[in-house]
Design an enzyme around this catalytic site. Structure first.
Site, PDB file in Angstrom:
ATOM      1  N   PRO A 298       0.688  -1.016   0.068  1.00  0.00           N
ATOM      2  CA  PRO A 298      -0.032   0.101   0.079  1.00  0.00           C
ATOM      3  C   PRO A 298       0.860   1.242  -0.034  1.00  0.00           C
ATOM      4  CG  PRO A 298      -1.054  -1.690   1.299  1.00  0.00           C
ATOM      5  CD  PRO A 298       0.356  -2.186   1.166  1.00  0.00           C
ATOM      6  N   TYR A 299       1.927   1.342   0.793  1.00  0.00           N
ATOM      7  CA  TYR A 299       2.758   2.341   0.821  1.00  0.00           C
ATOM      8  C   TYR A 299       3.364   2.688  -0.616  1.00  0.00           C
ATOM      9  CZ  TYR A 299       6.882   5.241   2.104  1.00  0.00           C
ATOM     10  OH  TYR A 299       7.914   6.456   2.114  1.00  0.00           O
TER      11      TYR A 299
END
Length: 263
Positions: free
Chosen positions: A163-164
């Site tokens: 996600p990052y």
């Protein structure tokens, strides 16, 4: 880049950012805090913005007596607008924006729910554009610069950081979109490699980190992103080049020297 000539010509012995007006968002800790201090030491008039008021005040003290702390939530439009107004009132404009705010969870893709995705994208991508939009008139007037902190892992996401890394890929495309529509401002994304001292790792699940660290090493991710580590001051010094260079630096990586350890 012709429009930076006046701002970036030799400073006649003065500090490289002498009297330049710089906003650092995410300045209460980590790289943002170090950047604010480095910019102030380089002669800039610095506005530090972040959510955590107590840490922000400490960071402003480190940056010096002329530093201006402004509590700001990048997910709150009223808070962002108040920040932009304060910059106009206190500094009369802005020469550079550095967006260092970021949410960096350690989570497997299969365990990332809607709330986590929403929080990461809202902070790392949407908040960056909301801040940029609010201060854009200042940057266009000064023909200034905007630097957004990304990750060197974009394009080869580390397991556990999907996600990052996805949000940073989106951020880089967002920066290119701003650049395409506002050619009078120098927009840059800085892909930052491994950094110690940001405080991010303290929130990670230690068991999951232990599982994934071996995967990262075996697949060469640690080598690709370094190898080695930087301190927040090392990273800040590298990023500061985008504000002081006599040319417009678009997209670049900030990586440790081979085999370096943070010191």
């Amino acid at each position: 880049m012709e429009h930076f000539e006046a701002a970036d010509r030799a400073t006649d012995g003065k500090a490289p950012l002498h009297d330049r007006r710089v906003l650092v968002v995410g300045a209460s800790s980590g790289i943002g805090r170090a950047l604010a201090r480095h910019a102030a030491q380089a002669g800039a008039r610095v506005v530090l913005a972040a959510r955590r008021a107590e840490l922000l005040a400490e960071a402003a003290d480190e940056a010096g007596p002329d530093a201006i702390p402004v509590t700001c939530d990048v997910l709150d439009q009223m808070s962002i607008d108040a920040l932009a107004a304060r910059i106009g009132d206190e500094l009369g404009g802005l020469d550079a924006l550095v967006y260092a705010t970021g949410v960096d969870p350690l989570v497997r893709m299969a365990d990332a729910d809607a709330d986590l995705w929403g929080r990461v994208l809202a902070t790392n991508v949407v908040g960056a554009s909301l801040v940029c939009r609010a201060v854009l008139p200042h940057l266009e007037e000064s023909r200034g610069r905007a630097v957004f902190l990304s990750a060197s892992a974009v394009g080869r996401p580390l397991p556990g950081m999907g996600p990052y890394d996805a949000s940073k890929a989106a951020l880089e495309e967002t920066v290119r979109a701003w650049r395409a529509e506002h050619a009078g401002v120098c927009f840059a994304s800085a892909g930052v490699g491994p950094v110690l001292g940001t405080g991010v790792h303290a929130e990670w699940d230690r068991d999951l980190l232990g599982e994934l660290a071996g995967v990262w090493e075996n697949r060469g991710y640690l080598y690709d992103n370094g190898p080695g580590w930087m301190s927040v001051d090392d990273a800040a010094a590298g990023i500061l080049n985008a504000l002081t260079a006599p040319v417009c630096m678009h997209d670049f990586d900030v990586l440790p020297l081979p085999g370096a350890a943070a010191g």
